[in-house]
Design a protein around this motif. Structure first.
Motif, PDB file in Angstrom:
ATOM      1  N   THR A 112       0.765  -1.314  -0.238  1.00  0.00           N
ATOM      2  CA  THR A 112       0.023  -0.013  -0.126  1.00  0.00           C
ATOM      3  C   THR A 112       0.804   1.082   0.148  1.00  0.00           C
ATOM      4  O   THR A 112       2.063   1.263   0.401  1.00  0.00           O
ATOM      5  CB  THR A 112      -0.763   0.147   1.286  1.00  0.00           C
ATOM      6  N   HIS A 141      -1.197  11.461   3.246  1.00  0.00           N
ATOM      7  CA  HIS A 141      -0.201  10.378   2.951  1.00  0.00           C
ATOM      8  C   HIS A 141      -0.529   8.987   3.369  1.00  0.00           C
ATOM      9  O   HIS A 141       0.261   8.144   3.425  1.00  0.00           O
ATOM     10  CB  HIS A 141       1.031  10.976   3.754  1.00  0.00           C
ATOM     11  N   GLY A 142      -1.759   8.665   3.755  1.00  0.00           N
ATOM     12  CA  GLY A 142      -2.231   7.382   4.198  1.00  0.00           C
ATOM     13  C   GLY A 142      -2.682   7.351   5.518  1.00  0.00           C
ATOM     14  O   GLY A 142      -2.558   8.550   6.188  1.00  0.00           O
ATOM     15  N   GLU A 211      -5.937  14.215  -2.629  1.00  0.00           N
ATOM     16  CA  GLU A 211      -7.099  14.361  -1.515  1.00  0.00           C
ATOM     17  C   GLU A 211      -7.398  15.602  -0.924  1.00  0.00           C
ATOM     18  O   GLU A 211      -8.527  16.054  -0.722  1.00  0.00           O
ATOM     19  CB  GLU A 211      -6.729  13.251  -0.327  1.00  0.00           C
ATOM     20  N   ASP A 239       6.015  12.526  -2.175  1.00  0.00           N
ATOM     21  CA  ASP A 239       5.232  11.559  -2.016  1.00  0.00           C
ATOM     22  C   ASP A 239       4.428  11.431  -3.462  1.00  0.00           C
ATOM     23  O   ASP A 239       3.712  12.370  -3.759  1.00  0.00           O
ATOM     24  CB  ASP A 239       4.252  11.580  -1.020  1.00  0.00           C
ATOM     25  N   ILE A 241       2.799   9.180  -4.940  1.00  0.00           N
ATOM     26  CA  ILE A 241       1.956   8.062  -5.026  1.00  0.00           C
ATOM     27  C   ILE A 241       0.478   8.231  -5.793  1.00  0.00           C
ATOM     28  O   ILE A 241       0.112   7.458  -6.741  1.00  0.00           O
ATOM     29  CB  ILE A 241       1.297   7.552  -3.641  1.00  0.00           C
ATOM     30  N   GLN A 242      -0.060   9.390  -5.621  1.00  0.00           N
ATOM     31  CA  GLN A 242      -1.052   9.838  -6.349  1.00  0.00           C
ATOM     32  C   GLN A 242      -0.812  10.657  -7.661  1.00  0.00           C
ATOM     33  O   GLN A 242      -1.413  10.346  -8.992  1.00  0.00           O
ATOM     34  CB  GLN A 242      -2.209  10.575  -5.712  1.00  0.00           C
ATOM     35  N   LYS A 268      -0.337   3.015  -6.085  1.00  0.00           N
ATOM     36  CA  LYS A 268      -1.363   3.404  -7.016  1.00  0.00           C
ATOM     37  C   LYS A 268      -1.131   2.725  -8.281  1.00  0.00           C
ATOM     38  O   LYS A 268      -1.261   1.553  -8.644  1.00  0.00           O
ATOM     39  CB  LYS A 268      -1.891   4.806  -6.996  1.00  0.00           C
TER      40      LYS A 268
HETATM   41  C1  LIG Z   1      -0.337  11.312  -2.077  1.00  0.00           C
HETATM   42  C2  LIG Z   1      -0.813   9.842  -1.319  1.00  0.00           C
HETATM   43  N1  LIG Z   1       0.062   9.096  -0.299  1.00  0.00           N
HETATM   44  C3  LIG Z   1      -0.470   8.133   0.207  1.00  0.00           C
HETATM   45  C4  LIG Z   1      -1.451   7.691  -0.029  1.00  0.00           C
HETATM   46  C5  LIG Z   1      -1.856   6.231   0.549  1.00  0.00           C
HETATM   47  O1  LIG Z   1      -2.058   5.351  -0.004  1.00  0.00           O
HETATM   48  P1  LIG Z   1      -2.904   3.919   0.141  1.00  0.00           P
HETATM   49  O2  LIG Z   1      -4.203   4.315   0.123  1.00  0.00           O
HETATM   50  O3  LIG Z   1      -2.464   2.699  -0.943  1.00  0.00           O
HETATM   51  O4  LIG Z   1      -2.193   3.477   1.352  1.00  0.00           O
HETATM   52  C6  LIG Z   1      -2.539   8.072  -0.991  1.00  0.00           C
HETATM   53  C7  LIG Z   1      -4.021   7.499  -1.153  1.00  0.00           C
HETATM   54  O5  LIG Z   1      -4.593   8.078  -1.755  1.00  0.00           O
HETATM   55  C8  LIG Z   1      -2.014   9.302  -1.442  1.00  0.00           C
HETATM   56  O6  LIG Z   1      -2.807   9.992  -2.349  1.00  0.00           O
END
Ligand SMILES: Cc1ncc(COP(=O)(O)O)c(C=O)c1O
Length: 422
Positions: A112, A141-142, A211, A239, A241-242, A268
């Motif tokens: 994740t 960040h989760g 988010e 970060d 991730i998105q 993601k």
């Molecule tokens: C920028 C960012 N970091 C971390 C996360 C957390 O990821 P996960 O939902 O896979 O734990 C997200 C989830 O939306 C995110 O947008």
């Protein structure tokens, strides 16, 4: 409600969320569409919250995975050396790191995004010997405890049930009134031994807050942040991730900014097919981990390695896909500006990561509901869920993108007509 949904309301925890906005049973998905049990097709402007940048069920990823499974490729191997992992590492090196002149080690953590963030924060604290991390207003960040401490959203923070520690909150780019520079405030506080601000282990930041409401950090602000990090011996953690995997128009969201993060978190859309897969990129000099110091049974998902390799070979061997994403993003920006302009709203975001700020969560939610009635899956973001956010797959066909935007325009119209009549 269809009886097929009874099992969910009867047995699934109240924690369920997206399904409440889209209460139909989905049976299949392809490209930019989800198909319900009654055969109705929905254009997907949510795309698994940017997990499906390459659309649903890409045929090449499916074939590679089916082939791998049929020839008994290793499905689970803890973090053992596997053919799938070797192929992914080599493809990532060849198509992503080398052309960008980037030298990073790859850490495969739990699957994740939150787990990648936990690893990044632990590493920064371990290397610097410091505890405090600077995170930003509206950052997400989760929701595991370490990552949640860095997340701003009070609803999610409230779920912790205990104090969230080790994070100092600072204003993101554009958070303060025009002319007030949050970076200057931070610089001053960090220089002042009496400010009460401890030297941080890291700054953790998104280049576009997905988010948090599609707030965009400028290249200048990101460079200023990197300078502060260097001056004070702190890590710069981006970060991605998105915002990563092409969402903003380049593989990493910071490529045009002239910065070199110490650590990058990814998840993601990394696997491409929507399989769980997260990764931390760390500069080699920071690779001070002991074996399994941050472990997890599912670190390194072999099926995801297989499909992730396909994404790299199919979309990232040259700049053509990124260029297409940027062109589509420009088109999206124009169309959103038209819709927003009609109703006196503003637009936000960058690349294919854009939305309309309607300044009111209830209106935004009514617009999304009107969109769903007409065959569009779209969600909100922002501190009050006030931003209608378009996260279409990057591979979406122009006519499907336009069809979805036509529905969105109509959803804005009907919502405002209804509000005016009330
Ligand atoms: C920028 C960012 N970091 C971390 C996360 C957390 O990821 P996960 O939902 O896979 O734990 C997200 C989830 O939306 C995110 O947008």
């Amino acid at each position: 409600m269809s009886s097929a949904l009874d099992a969910f309301t009867r047995r699934e925890s109240q924690i369920r969320s997206y399904c409440r906005s889209f209460p139909v049973l989905f049976e299949r998905a392809s490209g930019a569409e989800l198909i319900a049990e009654d055969g109705r097709r929905y254009i997907d402007f949510l795309a698994g919250c940017s997990t499906l940048n390459y659309g649903h069920n890409d045929p090449d990823m499916k074939l590679a995975l089916v082939d791998y499974i049929l020839r008994d490729g290793v499905t689970h191997g803890l973090d053992m050396y596997t053919e799938a992992k070797a192929d992914f590492i080599e493809a990532f090196e060849t198509h992503i790191l080398k052309p960008r002149d980037m030298d990073y080690r790859l850490q495969f953590c739990g699957p994740t995004g939150a787990n990648a963030v936990e690893a990044a924060l632990k590493l920064a604290r371990k290397v610097t010997g410091r505890q405090q991390v600077v995170a930003f207003t509206n950052g997400f960040h989760g929701v595991t405890l370490g990552a949640l401490a860095a997340t701003g959203n009070s609803y999610h923070r409230g779920g912790a049930g205990r104090p969230l520690e080790g994070v100092t909150r600072m204003p993101y780019d554009g958070y303060l009134e025009q002319g007030t520079k949050g970076l200057d405030l931070m610089a001053r506080m960090l220089d002042d031994p009496s400010s009460g601000m401890e030297p941080p282990a890291a700054f953790i930041v998104e280049t576009v807050q997905g988010e948090g409401g599609l707030n965009v950090a400028s290249a200048e602000w990101m460079r200023g942040l990197e300078k502060l990090a260097r001056k004070h011996g702190a890590f710069l953690i981006v970060d991605d991730i998105q915002a990563g995997c092409g969402r903003t128009g380049s593989f990493f969201s910071f490529e045009e900014m002239g910065i070199s993060p110490d650590v990058i978190t990814m998840a993601k859309s990394l696997s491409g097919l929507g399989l769980p897969f997260a990764m931390v990129l760390l500069k080699p000099e920071h690779d001070v981990w002991g074996p399994a110091e941050h472990n997890g049974t599912f670190r390194g998902n072999n099926h995801a390695f297989v499909t992730a390799k396909v994404t790299l070979e199919k979309f990232w061997t040259d700049d053509s896909f990124a260029r297409q994403v940027r062109d589509k993003g420009d088109h999206l920006a124009r169309r959103l500006a038209e819709i927003a302009g009609k109703h006196n709203y503003g637009t936000k975001g960058r690349g294919m990561f854009r939305g309309i700020d309607v300044r009111d969560g209830e209106i935004a939610s009514a617009i999304c509901a009107a969109g769903f009635e007409r065959g569009l899956i779209i969600e909100t973001s922002g501190p009050n869920d006030e931003v209608v956010k378009v996260l279409a797959p990057l591979t979406i066909k122009q006519e499907t993108l336009d069809a979805g935007l036509d529905i969105l325009a109509e959803a804005f119209e009907v919502t405002h007509r209804a509000a005016a009549a009330a």
